[in-house]
Design a protein around this motif. Sequence first.
Motif, PDB file in Angstrom:
ATOM      1  N   ARG A 264       0.846  -1.191   0.000  1.00 15.85           N
ATOM      2  CA  ARG A 264       0.000   0.000   0.000  1.00 15.85           C
ATOM      3  C   ARG A 264       0.882   1.242   0.000  1.00 15.85           C
ATOM      4  N   VAL A 265       0.344   2.323  -0.563  1.00 16.04           N
ATOM      5  CA  VAL A 265       1.069   3.590  -0.597  1.00 16.04           C
ATOM      6  C   VAL A 265       0.157   4.708  -0.105  1.00 16.04           C
ATOM      7  N   ALA A 266       0.683   5.555   0.780  1.00 15.60           N
ATOM      8  CA  ALA A 266      -0.074   6.674   1.332  1.00 15.60           C
ATOM      9  C   ALA A 266       0.393   7.977   0.707  1.00 15.60           C
ATOM     10  N   LYS A 267      -0.549   8.858   0.437  1.00 18.26           N
ATOM     11  CA  LYS A 267      -0.225  10.185  -0.122  1.00 18.26           C
ATOM     12  C   LYS A 267      -0.289  11.226   0.990  1.00 18.26           C
ATOM     13  N   ILE A 268       0.735  12.096   1.018  1.00 14.10           N
ATOM     14  CA  ILE A 268       0.760  13.200   1.966  1.00 14.10           C
ATOM     15  C   ILE A 268       0.995  14.498   1.202  1.00 14.10           C
ATOM     16  N   LYS A 269       0.479  15.597   1.741  1.00 16.95           N
ATOM     17  CA  LYS A 269       0.528  16.874   1.023  1.00 16.95           C
ATOM     18  C   LYS A 269       1.728  17.714   1.441  1.00 16.95           C
ATOM     19  N   ILE A 270       2.880  17.281   0.982  1.00 14.43           N
ATOM     20  CA  ILE A 270       4.111  18.064   1.119  1.00 14.43           C
ATOM     21  C   ILE A 270       5.019  17.641  -0.030  1.00 14.43           C
ATOM     22  N   GLY A 271       5.689  18.608  -0.646  1.00 17.54           N
ATOM     23  CA  GLY A 271       6.547  18.291  -1.776  1.00 17.54           C
ATOM     24  C   GLY A 271       7.665  19.302  -1.927  1.00 17.54           C
ATOM     25  N   TYR A 272       8.387  19.176  -3.042  1.00 17.92           N
ATOM     26  CA  TYR A 272       9.530  20.085  -3.193  1.00 17.92           C
ATOM     27  C   TYR A 272       9.102  21.522  -3.407  1.00 17.92           C
ATOM     28  N   GLY A 273       7.842  21.775  -3.756  1.00 19.28           N
ATOM     29  CA  GLY A 273       7.325  23.140  -3.822  1.00 19.28           C
ATOM     30  C   GLY A 273       7.204  23.789  -2.451  1.00 19.28           C
ATOM     31  N   ASP A 274       7.249  22.963  -1.402  1.00 19.91           N
ATOM     32  CA  ASP A 274       7.229  23.459  -0.020  1.00 19.91           C
ATOM     33  C   ASP A 274       8.633  23.577   0.560  1.00 19.91           C
ATOM     34  N   GLY A 275       9.635  23.240  -0.265  1.00 20.68           N
ATOM     35  CA  GLY A 275      11.003  23.223   0.228  1.00 20.68           C
ATOM     36  C   GLY A 275      11.414  21.867   0.781  1.00 20.68           C
ATOM     37  N   PHE A 276      10.564  20.850   0.565  1.00 18.43           N
ATOM     38  CA  PHE A 276      10.882  19.488   0.979  1.00 18.43           C
ATOM     39  C   PHE A 276      11.544  18.795  -0.210  1.00 18.43           C
ATOM     40  N   SER A 277      12.848  18.876  -0.243  1.00 17.52           N
ATOM     41  CA  SER A 277      13.631  18.503  -1.416  1.00 17.52           C
ATOM     42  C   SER A 277      13.495  17.031  -1.790  1.00 17.52           C
ATOM     43  N   LYS A 278      13.673  16.733  -3.081  1.00 17.11           N
ATOM     44  CA  LYS A 278      13.727  15.351  -3.549  1.00 17.11           C
ATOM     45  C   LYS A 278      14.869  14.574  -2.896  1.00 17.11           C
ATOM     46  N   ARG A 279      15.811  15.293  -2.333  1.00 10.49           N
ATOM     47  CA  ARG A 279      16.907  14.644  -1.616  1.00 10.49           C
ATOM     48  C   ARG A 279      16.390  13.812  -0.449  1.00 10.49           C
ATOM     49  N   ASN A 280      15.161  14.102   0.002  1.00 12.20           N
ATOM     50  CA  ASN A 280      14.555  13.352   1.098  1.00 12.20           C
ATOM     51  C   ASN A 280      13.993  12.004   0.649  1.00 12.20           C
ATOM     52  N   THR A 281      14.050  11.680  -0.640  1.00 18.44           N
ATOM     53  CA  THR A 281      13.539  10.402  -1.121  1.00 18.44           C
ATOM     54  C   THR A 281      14.207   9.247  -0.369  1.00 18.44           C
ATOM     55  N   ASN A 282      13.365   8.361   0.159  1.00 14.42           N
ATOM     56  CA  ASN A 282      13.757   7.180   0.952  1.00 14.42           C
ATOM     57  C   ASN A 282      14.087   7.504   2.412  1.00 14.42           C
ATOM     58  N   ILE A 283      13.896   8.759   2.822  1.00 17.63           N
ATOM     59  CA  ILE A 283      14.032   9.048   4.242  1.00 17.63           C
ATOM     60  C   ILE A 283      12.863   8.406   4.979  1.00 17.63           C
ATOM     61  N   LEU A 284      13.057   8.092   6.252  1.00 19.90           N
ATOM     62  CA  LEU A 284      12.005   7.467   7.045  1.00 19.90           C
ATOM     63  C   LEU A 284      11.183   8.524   7.765  1.00 19.90           C
ATOM     64  N   CYS A 285       9.857   8.334   7.731  1.00 24.57           N
ATOM     65  CA  CYS A 285       8.964   9.174   8.528  1.00 24.57           C
ATOM     66  C   CYS A 285       8.303   8.283   9.586  1.00 24.57           C
ATOM     67  N   HIS A 286       7.513   8.889  10.459  1.00 21.65           N
ATOM     68  CA  HIS A 286       6.895   8.145  11.555  1.00 21.65           C
ATOM     69  C   HIS A 286       5.378   8.269  11.503  1.00 21.65           C
ATOM     70  N   ILE A 287       4.711   7.114  11.582  1.00 19.62           N
ATOM     71  CA  ILE A 287       3.248   7.052  11.650  1.00 19.62           C
ATOM     72  C   ILE A 287       2.906   6.084  12.772  1.00 19.62           C
ATOM     73  N   ASN A 288       2.181   6.554  13.772  1.00 21.94           N
ATOM     74  CA  ASN A 288       1.799   5.703  14.913  1.00 21.94           C
ATOM     75  C   ASN A 288       3.019   4.996  15.525  1.00 21.94           C
ATOM     76  N   ASN A 289       4.102   5.771  15.666  1.00 24.07           N
ATOM     77  CA  ASN A 289       5.336   5.284  16.294  1.00 24.07           C
ATOM     78  C   ASN A 289       6.049   4.187  15.507  1.00 24.07           C
ATOM     79  N   LYS A 290       5.728   4.062  14.219  1.00 26.05           N
ATOM     80  CA  LYS A 290       6.435   3.114  13.355  1.00 26.05           C
ATOM     81  C   LYS A 290       7.096   3.893  12.210  1.00 26.05           C
ATOM     82  N   GLU A 291       8.205   3.364  11.706  1.00 22.35           N
ATOM     83  CA  GLU A 291       8.954   4.033  10.640  1.00 22.35           C
ATOM     84  C   GLU A 291       8.535   3.504   9.267  1.00 22.35           C
TER      85      GLU A 291
END
Length: 350
Positions: A264-291
């Motif tokens: 499954r894939v989740a969509k979130i509303k943040i992108g490089y237009g917000d200054g969230f660079s493509k360099r962040n590709t494959n970085i880990l985020c946290h949802i319900n205390n899981k990475e």
Amino acid sequence: MGRDSFQIKLIKKNIVHNFNYIKGSTKKDIIAVVKVNAYGHGLREVVPILADSGCLYFAVARECEALEILSLNIPQVKILIFETIEDFSLLKNFKNLEMVVNSLEELKELINSGIDFSQLHLKFDFGFARNGFSQDEIEAIKTLIIENNLYFQGAMTHFFSSNEEETIEIQRKFIESIEYIGRERFNIIHSQNSAATLLGLGEGSTHVRCGISLLGMLDPGITNDNIKRSWSLCGPICDIKDFSKLDFIGYERIESIPTENFHRVAKIKIGYGDGFSKRNTNILCHINNKEYPIVHISMDTSFVLVDNSAEVGDIVEIYQNFEKCNAFLKMDHYEYTTLLNSRIPRIVLK
């Protein structure tokens, strides 16, 4: 603010705590550095918090940042601009604005400008290759100061090394230069940045000049449990889709994305237009205390691989662990936080 948008949340009590801790531990007044939108935290949000806490001295890099603070109409506030401004008449129009004199040529120009020197700070450079007078110009500076009977608001330098011995040596040269010119010609002396302040370095300064530490961030290699983080980047999952219904995730074919252990894939509303660079590709985020990995970043949205426990509306936090993110991005946290632009609202939490 759009539906399901990401927000930068500021914890006001932690910023206040950091200010009070640094002021109390150093027994010095603080010049709060809030350049680059307060290191991405939000200048218009951070300055009033600090002003309400008793901080009335702020520093920025550029004229436009100073004007933004002026627009907040905070009484008695002083604003120091590190870079040379284009039009010196701005100093004449706003007596609470101050500017750093960054070169011998600028000093000569300012002598002929009619500017009140009580609005100026003299900057000394001891090998940083940025702004400031070099050591071999000290004699010429002293001659100009004596000939024109100049008295400044401040003298400053900048520590460019986290090495304790080098910092002590720079401070020694700085204080010696001030004494040679005449200590009485400077109302305040400031050199201590966040790292030097927390390490107790910079003997002889009257003020500390802090930025990231007030906001709960520490330089690499510096530890201090009294400094509390005040920042988070969060937003909800706005959609989830199963891979079986997709050929692409964003602009990438699914087969080009490492999707092992996920379907499954989740969509979130943040992108490089917000200054969230493509360099962040494959970085880990946290949802319900899981990475979970962010596997694709487009201009306005990003995509996260998730398992069955994630649901639409669950909160996603990015950059939860600065140390891990620094290692992944190969940059310091105050570098990537400053990239996040004004499309992301800053929300102050008590």
